[in-house]
Scaffold this motif. Structure first.
Motif, PDB file in Angstrom:
ATOM      1  N   GLU A   1       0.821  -1.213   0.000  1.00  0.00           N
ATOM      2  CA  GLU A   1       0.000   0.000   0.000  1.00  0.00           C
ATOM      3  C   GLU A   1       0.851   1.257   0.000  1.00  0.00           C
ATOM      4  OE1 GLU A   1      -2.763  -0.108   3.217  1.00  0.00           O
ATOM      5  OE2 GLU A   1      -3.991  -1.637   2.275  1.00  0.00           O
ATOM      6  N   ASN A   2       1.967   1.231   0.728  1.00  0.00           N
ATOM      7  CA  ASN A   2       2.800   2.425   0.868  1.00  0.00           C
ATOM      8  C   ASN A   2       3.863   2.559  -0.212  1.00  0.00           C
ATOM      9  OD1 ASN A   2       1.375   2.995   3.176  1.00  0.00           O
ATOM     10  ND2 ASN A   2       2.914   2.173   4.547  1.00  0.00           N
ATOM     11  N   GLU A   3       4.162   1.494  -0.924  1.00  0.00           N
ATOM     12  CA  GLU A   3       5.236   1.509  -1.914  1.00  0.00           C
ATOM     13  C   GLU A   3       4.667   1.415  -3.327  1.00  0.00           C
ATOM     14  OE1 GLU A   3       8.549   1.733  -1.465  1.00  0.00           O
ATOM     15  OE2 GLU A   3       8.460   1.807   0.719  1.00  0.00           O
ATOM     16  N   ARG A   4       4.571   2.545  -3.983  1.00  0.00           N
ATOM     17  CA  ARG A   4       4.013   2.564  -5.340  1.00  0.00           C
ATOM     18  C   ARG A   4       4.809   1.664  -6.278  1.00  0.00           C
ATOM     19  NH1 ARG A   4       0.321   4.519  -8.338  1.00  0.00           N
ATOM     20  NH2 ARG A   4       0.685   4.979 -10.507  1.00  0.00           N
ATOM     21  N   ARG A   5       6.123   1.672  -6.145  1.00  0.00           N
ATOM     22  CA  ARG A   5       6.985   0.852  -7.009  1.00  0.00           C
ATOM     23  C   ARG A   5       6.633  -0.625  -6.882  1.00  0.00           C
ATOM     24  NH1 ARG A   5      13.428   0.834  -6.251  1.00  0.00           N
ATOM     25  NH2 ARG A   5      12.708   0.343  -4.182  1.00  0.00           N
TER      26      ARG A   5
END
Length: 87
Positions: free
Chosen positions: A52-56
């Motif tokens: 959820e927090n890491e777009r990559r």
């Protein structure tokens, strides 16, 4: 509750036919703590990945075409070698 959840995770770990582990639930109920504690006590290596927090990391699934590509790519992104003994 903590003991029940840890017991459930321990049973999942020893299953020969286990499937990927997905933990879902309400916010702020101890899911992250539970998994980190389980990893610390039951696995040689634990890698925490928050999609959820890491777009990559979220975008990774649109970039790969086979499941065989997943572990090498996650290893590259996290800087940790992922093996079957890694949670």
């Amino acid at each position: 509750m903590e003991r029940f959840a840890m017991q459930h995770l321990a049973q999942w770990k020893v299953r020969k036919d286990r499937k990927p582990l997905i933990v879902r639930g309400a916010r702020q109920t101890g899911k992250t703590w539970l998994l980190k504690e389980f990893g610390k006590t039951s696995f040689a290596e634990t890698v925490y990945i928050n999609f959820e927090n890491e777009r990559r990391l979220r975008d990774l699934f649109s970039e790969i075409s086979t499941s065989r590509e997943l572990f090498p790519r996650l290893s590259s992104i996290t800087g940790k070698r992922l093996t079957p003994k890694t949670l």
